[in-house]
Write a protein that holds these residues in place. Structure first.
Motif, PDB file in Angstrom:
ATOM      1  N   ASN A   1       1.366  -0.619   6.450  1.00  0.00           N
ATOM      2  CA  ASN A   1       1.131   0.214   5.268  1.00  0.00           C
ATOM      3  C   ASN A   1      -0.286   0.060   4.717  1.00  0.00           C
ATOM      4  O   ASN A   1      -0.533   0.327   3.531  1.00  0.00           O
ATOM      5  CB  ASN A   1       2.143  -0.094   4.158  1.00  0.00           C
ATOM      6  CG  ASN A   1       3.430   0.699   4.322  1.00  0.00           C
ATOM      7  OD1 ASN A   1       3.497   1.650   5.094  1.00  0.00           O
ATOM      8  ND2 ASN A   1       4.444   0.307   3.590  1.00  0.00           N
TER       9      ASN A   1
ATOM     10  N   ILE B   1      -1.767   1.132   1.002  1.00  0.00           N
ATOM     11  CA  ILE B   1      -2.228   0.090   0.078  1.00  0.00           C
ATOM     12  C   ILE B   1      -3.654   0.379  -0.394  1.00  0.00           C
ATOM     13  O   ILE B   1      -3.968   0.285  -1.589  1.00  0.00           O
ATOM     14  CB  ILE B   1      -2.127  -1.296   0.746  1.00  0.00           C
ATOM     15  CG1 ILE B   1      -0.651  -1.674   0.956  1.00  0.00           C
ATOM     16  CG2 ILE B   1      -2.833  -2.356  -0.096  1.00  0.00           C
ATOM     17  CD1 ILE B   1      -0.438  -2.897   1.817  1.00  0.00           C
TER      18      ILE B   1
ATOM     19  N   ASP C   1       4.320  -5.079  -0.960  1.00  0.00           N
ATOM     20  CA  ASP C   1       4.777  -3.955  -0.165  1.00  0.00           C
ATOM     21  C   ASP C   1       6.296  -4.022  -0.095  1.00  0.00           C
ATOM     22  O   ASP C   1       6.858  -4.912   0.539  1.00  0.00           O
ATOM     23  CB  ASP C   1       4.152  -4.032   1.229  1.00  0.00           C
ATOM     24  CG  ASP C   1       4.547  -2.876   2.126  1.00  0.00           C
ATOM     25  OD1 ASP C   1       5.353  -2.036   1.698  1.00  0.00           O
ATOM     26  OD2 ASP C   1       4.036  -2.825   3.259  1.00  0.00           O
TER      27      ASP C   1
ATOM     28  N   SER D   1       8.306  -2.414   1.558  1.00  0.00           N
ATOM     29  CA  SER D   1       8.868  -2.261   2.901  1.00  0.00           C
ATOM     30  C   SER D   1       8.909  -3.587   3.650  1.00  0.00           C
ATOM     31  O   SER D   1       9.541  -3.685   4.697  1.00  0.00           O
ATOM     32  CB  SER D   1       8.057  -1.237   3.702  1.00  0.00           C
ATOM     33  OG  SER D   1       6.776  -1.734   4.023  1.00  0.00           O
TER      34      SER D   1
ATOM     35  N   ILE E   1       2.590  -1.444  -4.783  1.00  0.00           N
ATOM     36  CA  ILE E   1       1.385  -1.884  -4.078  1.00  0.00           C
ATOM     37  C   ILE E   1       0.118  -1.632  -4.883  1.00  0.00           C
ATOM     38  O   ILE E   1      -0.969  -2.044  -4.477  1.00  0.00           O
ATOM     39  CB  ILE E   1       1.251  -1.200  -2.703  1.00  0.00           C
ATOM     40  CG1 ILE E   1       1.219   0.324  -2.853  1.00  0.00           C
ATOM     41  CG2 ILE E   1       2.371  -1.639  -1.776  1.00  0.00           C
ATOM     42  CD1 ILE E   1       0.974   1.060  -1.540  1.00  0.00           C
TER      43      ILE E   1
END
Length: 291
Positions: free
Chosen positions: A11, A15, A110, A112, A85
Motif C-alpha cells: 500500500n 500511504i 495500514d 490491511s 494511514i
C-alpha cells in the motif's frame, strides 16, 4: 553482482498519497466532507448496530467523526480504535477526541496489515475506508482474524460512478475539453467496491459469511449557500480541491483550465435549488460476519 531494489512496502502508493498534498487538502475540507457524507455513514452505522460494551475497529477513520459516533454508542464499558494511514487526518482526530472528552485510541497504521491481537473486536466498521487496499482479499482475511467468533463487519462503499453525480457531473461538463481515463473498478480508489459481485468474491475469499449488500441513495450536496452564486462557489471549492478534476486538469494549458472552470460552473449553477446544489449519491451498505 546486481543489487536488488528494496521491497516496496504494501500500500506504499496509498500511504504516500494520503500523507502528501491530498491528505492536507482533505484535512482543510474535512468538516465539509464529513457533513456531505454523514447520511451515508449513518446508514452503515444503523446496519452495524454497535452495542454498549463492544470493542470496535474503525477502518480508515480519517479525522474521527465516525469513531466518535461509535464511542458514544459503545459507551464507557466499550472501546473504539480508529486506524488510518494519514498522519494529518489522525492529528485532527486526536485533537477532536481531547476536545470531546472521548476515550478513543487512534493509530497510524495500514489497516490491511493489522497489528492487533486475534479476536480483539466485536465489530469492524468503515465509512469509505476499505476501497484503497492493494490486495483486498488478503486485507479482509487479516482483518477477519481480529474479530471475535461471530463478530461483525459493516461498511459503506460507493456504487458505480454513473449513480454518483458528485463524481460524474463535473467530468461530463468538460467531456469535450479533456479526455478522461476510464475508472478501473478493480484498482484501489473510491469505486473499487462498486461491483457487488466483486464485494462478495473478496469477502468470501477472506472467510466472511452471511455477506449482504443493501443499496442506499440520498442527495449529496455539492454546494450550499444563500444564493445560487454562493452555492456554485461552495461546490467549485470541493470539485477543484477534492476529487478527480484537479488531477485531470493539472497537465492542461491555462486556456483549457479556464474553459473547464467555466463549463463546470455553468453545469453546477443549473442544478442549484432552494436547499442547495443537490446531486445524486448512491452506496452499498455491506454487512458480514466471522464464523
Amino acid at each position: 553482482m546486481n543489487e536488488q531494489a528494496p521491497d516496496v512496502p504494501p500500500n506504499a502508493e496509498q500511504i504516500e498519497y494520503w500523507n502528501g498534498p491530498v491528505g492536507l487538502r482533505w484535512l482543510a475540507y474535512n468538516d465539509w466532507l464529513d457533513e456531505r457524507t454523514a447520511a451515508y455513514g449513518r446508514a452503515a452505522f444503523a446496519a452495524a448496530a454497535p452495542e454498549p460494551g463492544e470493542a470496535v475497529l474503525d477502518i480508515g477513520c480519517g479525522a474521527g467523526a465516525t469513531s466518535f459516533e461509535l464511542a458514544r454508542a459503545v459507551g464507557a464499558s466499550g472501546s473504539v480504535t480508529g486506524v488510518d494511514i494519514s498522519a494529518p487526518l489522525l492529528g485532527r482526530a486526536r485533537e477532536r477526541a481531547a476536545a470531546h472528552g472521548l476515550n478513543v485510541e487512534f493509530r497510524e497504521a495500514d489497516a490491511s496489515r493489522p497489528s492487533f491481537a486475534p479476536h480483539s473486536f466485536d465489530l469492524l466498521f468503515s465509512r469509505f475506508g476499505v476501497m484503497f487496499f492493494d490486495d483486498p482479499a488478503a486485507a479482509f482475511a487479516e482483518l477477519r482474524k481480529t474479530l471475535k467468533p461471530g463478530g461483525r463487519l459493516a461498511f459503506a462503499c460507493w456504487q458505480e460512478p454513473q449513480l454518483n453525480d458528485w463524481y460524474e457531473l463535473p467530468l461530463a461538463a468538460i467531456a469535450d475539453l479533456v479526455e478522461r481515463t476510464p475508472v478501473d473498478t478493480r484498482q484501489p480508489g473510491p469505486f473499487a467496491f462498486s461491483d457487488p459481485e466483486h464485494i462478495r468474491e473478496v469477502l468470501a475469499q477472506a472467510g466472511f459469511v452471511g455477506v449482504e449488500l443493501a443499496p442506499f441513495a440520498t442527495p449529496f450536496y455539492l454546494g450550499r449557500g444563500a444564493t445560487r452564486e454562493a452555492m456554485a462557489d461552495d461546490a467549485m471549492e470541493q470539485v477543484f480541491r477534492v476529487g478527480p478534476i484537479a488531477r485531470l486538469l493539472e497537465s492542461q494549458s491555462e486556456q483549457i483550465n479556464a474553459k473547464a472552470r467555466e463549463a463546470i460552473r455553468a453545469a453546477l449553477s443549473k442544478i442549484a435549488g432552494d436547499d442547495g446544489l443537490e446531486v445524486g449519491g448512491a452506496i452499498w451498505v455491506v454487512t458480514a460476519r466471522a464464523d
